[in-house]
Design a protein around this motif. Structure first.
Motif, mmCIF file in Angstrom:
data_model
loop_
_atom_site.group_PDB
_atom_site.id
_atom_site.type_symbol
_atom_site.label_atom_id
_atom_site.label_comp_id
_atom_site.label_asym_id
_atom_site.label_seq_id
_atom_site.Cartn_x
_atom_site.Cartn_y
_atom_site.Cartn_z
ATOM 1 N N SER A 179 -9.018 66.446 -60.568
ATOM 2 C CA SER A 179 -8.141 67.102 -61.541
ATOM 3 C C SER A 179 -7.683 68.449 -60.985
ATOM 4 C CB SER A 179 -8.859 67.296 -62.878
ATOM 5 O OG SER A 179 -10.033 68.065 -62.720
ATOM 6 N N PHE A 180 -6.426 68.781 -61.293
ATOM 7 C CA PHE A 180 -5.808 69.972 -60.717
ATOM 8 C C PHE A 180 -5.017 70.737 -61.767
ATOM 9 C CE2 PHE A 180 -6.112 66.681 -57.541
ATOM 10 C CZ PHE A 180 -6.598 67.330 -56.415
ATOM 11 N N SER A 181 -5.106 72.057 -61.715
ATOM 12 C CA SER A 181 -4.155 72.934 -62.389
ATOM 13 C C SER A 181 -3.205 73.423 -61.304
ATOM 14 C CB SER A 181 -4.863 74.114 -63.045
ATOM 15 O OG SER A 181 -5.624 73.695 -64.139
ATOM 16 N N LEU A 182 -1.931 73.043 -61.425
ATOM 17 C CA LEU A 182 -0.976 73.316 -60.364
ATOM 18 C C LEU A 182 -0.051 74.458 -60.809
ATOM 19 C CD1 LEU A 182 0.878 70.486 -58.399
ATOM 20 C CD2 LEU A 182 1.413 72.906 -58.275
ATOM 21 N N ALA A 235 -9.906 71.825 -59.341
ATOM 22 C CA ALA A 235 -9.318 72.757 -58.378
ATOM 23 C C ALA A 235 -8.048 73.388 -58.925
ATOM 24 C CB ALA A 235 -9.014 72.048 -57.061
ATOM 25 N N ILE A 236 -7.755 74.570 -58.445
ATOM 26 C CA ILE A 236 -6.474 75.224 -58.685
ATOM 27 C C ILE A 236 -5.628 75.042 -57.442
ATOM 28 C CG2 ILE A 236 -5.298 77.436 -59.010
ATOM 29 C CD1 ILE A 236 -7.782 78.374 -60.558
ATOM 30 N N ALA A 237 -4.405 74.532 -57.617
ATOM 31 C CA ALA A 237 -3.464 74.391 -56.506
ATOM 32 C C ALA A 237 -2.305 75.353 -56.739
ATOM 33 C CB ALA A 237 -2.953 72.963 -56.399
ATOM 34 N N ALA A 252 -7.844 85.122 -61.122
ATOM 35 C CA ALA A 252 -8.946 84.164 -61.125
ATOM 36 C C ALA A 252 -10.285 84.862 -60.898
ATOM 37 C CB ALA A 252 -8.714 83.098 -60.068
ATOM 38 N N LYS A 253 -10.306 85.884 -60.056
ATOM 39 C CA LYS A 253 -11.559 86.609 -59.794
ATOM 40 C C LYS A 253 -12.037 87.351 -61.043
ATOM 41 C CE LYS A 253 -13.017 88.480 -56.148
ATOM 42 N NZ LYS A 253 -13.293 89.346 -54.982
ATOM 43 N N VAL A 254 -11.095 87.769 -61.868
ATOM 44 C CA VAL A 254 -11.463 88.452 -63.110
ATOM 45 C C VAL A 254 -11.997 87.453 -64.138
ATOM 46 C CG1 VAL A 254 -10.582 89.768 -65.081
ATOM 47 C CG2 VAL A 254 -9.848 90.348 -62.759
ATOM 48 N N ILE A 262 -9.794 76.340 -54.310
ATOM 49 C CA ILE A 262 -8.446 76.876 -54.522
ATOM 50 C C ILE A 262 -7.605 76.476 -53.323
ATOM 51 C CG2 ILE A 262 -7.032 78.941 -54.757
ATOM 52 C CD1 ILE A 262 -9.226 80.257 -56.266
ATOM 53 N N LEU A 263 -6.532 75.711 -53.582
ATOM 54 C CA LEU A 263 -5.661 75.202 -52.526
ATOM 55 C C LEU A 263 -4.315 75.919 -52.598
ATOM 56 C CD1 LEU A 263 -6.128 71.356 -53.183
ATOM 57 C CD2 LEU A 263 -7.689 72.904 -51.999
ATOM 58 N N GLY A 264 -3.728 76.205 -51.428
ATOM 59 C CA GLY A 264 -2.394 76.781 -51.372
ATOM 60 C C GLY A 264 -1.540 76.050 -50.358
ATOM 61 N N THR A 265 -0.350 76.548 -50.158
ATOM 62 C CA THR A 265 0.545 75.935 -49.174
ATOM 63 C C THR A 265 0.786 76.931 -48.046
ATOM 64 O OG1 THR A 265 2.348 76.561 -50.681
ATOM 65 C CG2 THR A 265 1.650 74.275 -50.716
#
Length: 407
Positions: A179-182, A235-237, A252-254, A262-265
């Motif tokens: 599952s992802f929050s994009l 995960a957060i994308a 997110a750190k807060v 945590i995925l990025g491009t």
């Protein structure tokens, strides 16, 4: 004593010292002129225009690409032998209108072709201007599919949206994320990659919650609050740019949502991001072609790395690698067209399309639209100051640290 040769032969008169000196001088002058002329013919300077963001919101990525282009010029000039490349660079300040103005100015300065560009919304109008001038525009900074669907003859790029989406989705599969929050910027290119990821993950039966944001947003805490309380993803994308990543991870750190990764491009897994934001990016994932410190094995890779180190006193990252590849491809094509006398009749684009090109990012194959049909990216992870390639498995330099997040 006035003659050098004694009595004159029949039909000839004696040559006086002054006359002979003049003849010698004229002979030397003629030989020098001939020699210099041949030298110029065999070492012509070919001008390439580079339109690139060195200031503004895209400056960090623009500077990285620019470094690679400059290294490509150095390597070309030291190895080609017959011609030299001169790159004229204009800062587009991360603004579309100034990018178009840069292309027009570079054309007036004698540019035979153009390279650089970052952001699909900037590359679009800039490459349109290049098309009107009938000159090739080469980039690695724009991935929107629409860029290669405009019917342009002179547009070329070595990356595309599909190659980025496949890499992020591939890592998600390898980590067994379900599952992802994009979170994605509504700019054209970022939105397209996000939509591709949504399609891929949904087709696999995975849960995807989409969170678009306006590029001007500064506070990501509301969306992270929603992700923490409602989405509860594995995960957060993120699909955006450096400033976006910084804002998202800070929020997110807060709030500390309970996620595994945590995925990025693009522009996340870079040495510069670690240097500037070590407290934010550790254990995050992003697209990359190289590990850091980079590992080079072939002669071409070593030449590239040594030249980069000499010019900029640092290891290259993937932005520099892309800049190098796009630059060298363009320089070689311009030189080939120049030698064939086809610069004004499509010779540069013909040289780019007619062959497979072996490069530091693998084979580059351009189709009729100027797209690199062979593009495939890799995923890397920040690991306590180093950057490790973690996907695909055959290219991995280290195993992923998982689950792990910056907090």
């Amino acid at each position: 004593m006035g003659n050098l040769r004694g009595p004159a032969s029949e039909g000839m008169r004696p040559i006086k010292i002054g006359e002979e000196n003049q003849m010698i001088a004229r002979t030397i002058s003629s030989v020098l002129a001939l020699t210099l002329g041949l030298g110029a013919a065999n070492a012509d300077e070919l001008i390439i225009g580079s339109q690139i963001p060195l200031t503004g919101g895209l400056a960090r990525v623009g500077v990285g690409m620019n470094e690679g282009i400059q290294v490509a010029a150095k390597v070309f000039n030291e190895t080609h032998g017959q011609h030299t490349i001169k790159v004229i660079t204009i800062d587009d300040e991360s603004q579309p209108a100034k990018a178009v103005a840069a292309i027009e100015k570079l054309h007036s300065q004698g540019a035979l072709a153009f390279t650089g560009g970052y952001g699909s919304n900037i590359i679009g109008p800039a490459s349109d201007a290049a098309e009107r001038l009938g000159k090739v525009y080469m980039t690695s900074g724009g991935v929107a599919t629409e860029l290669s669907h405009r019917g342009l003859k002179t547009f070329f790029r070595i990356v595309n949206a599909a190659g980025y989406a496949k890499a992020v989705a591939g890592l998600g599969d390898a980590l067994d994320l379900q599952s992802f929050s994009l979170i994605y910027s509504t700019r054209e290119s970022t939105q397209e990659v996000a939509k591709l990821l949504e399609e891929m993950w949904t087709a696999q039966g995975k849960k995807v919650t989409m969170h678009p944001f306006d590029p001007s947003i500064a506070d990501f805490k509301p969306v992270l609050h929603k992700i923490k309380l409602q989405d509860r993803p594995d995960a957060i994308a993120m699909v955006g740019y450096e400033n976006d990543y910084v804002g998202i991870i800070r929020a997110a750190k807060v709030l500390k949502p309970d996620v595994k990764a945590i995925l990025g491009t693009w522009s996340l897994a870079t040495p510069k991001m670690w240097q500037d934001f070590p407290d934010l990016v550790n254990y995050t994932y992003g697209t990359a072609t190289l590990s850091y410190p980079a590992q080079f094995s072939t002669a071409e890779e070593q030449t590239f790395a040594e030249a980069y180190k000499e010019m900029f006193d640092k290891e290259p990252d993937y932005l520099g690698t892309f800049g190098y590849v796009q630059g060298l491809l363009l320089f070689n094509a311009v030189a080939e067209a120049y030698d064939a006398g086809t610069l004004d009749s499509g010779g540069v684009q013909d040289a780019l399309r007619k062959a497979e090109h072996n490069t530091l990012i693998g084979k580059v194959i351009f189709d009729e639209s100027g797209d690199n049909t062979n593009f495939a990216h890799r995923m890397a992870q920040h690991q306590d100051g180093s950057i490790a390639i973690v996907w695909p498995k055959e290219n991995a330099t280290s195993e992923a640290k998982f689950p792990a997040v910056p907090w």
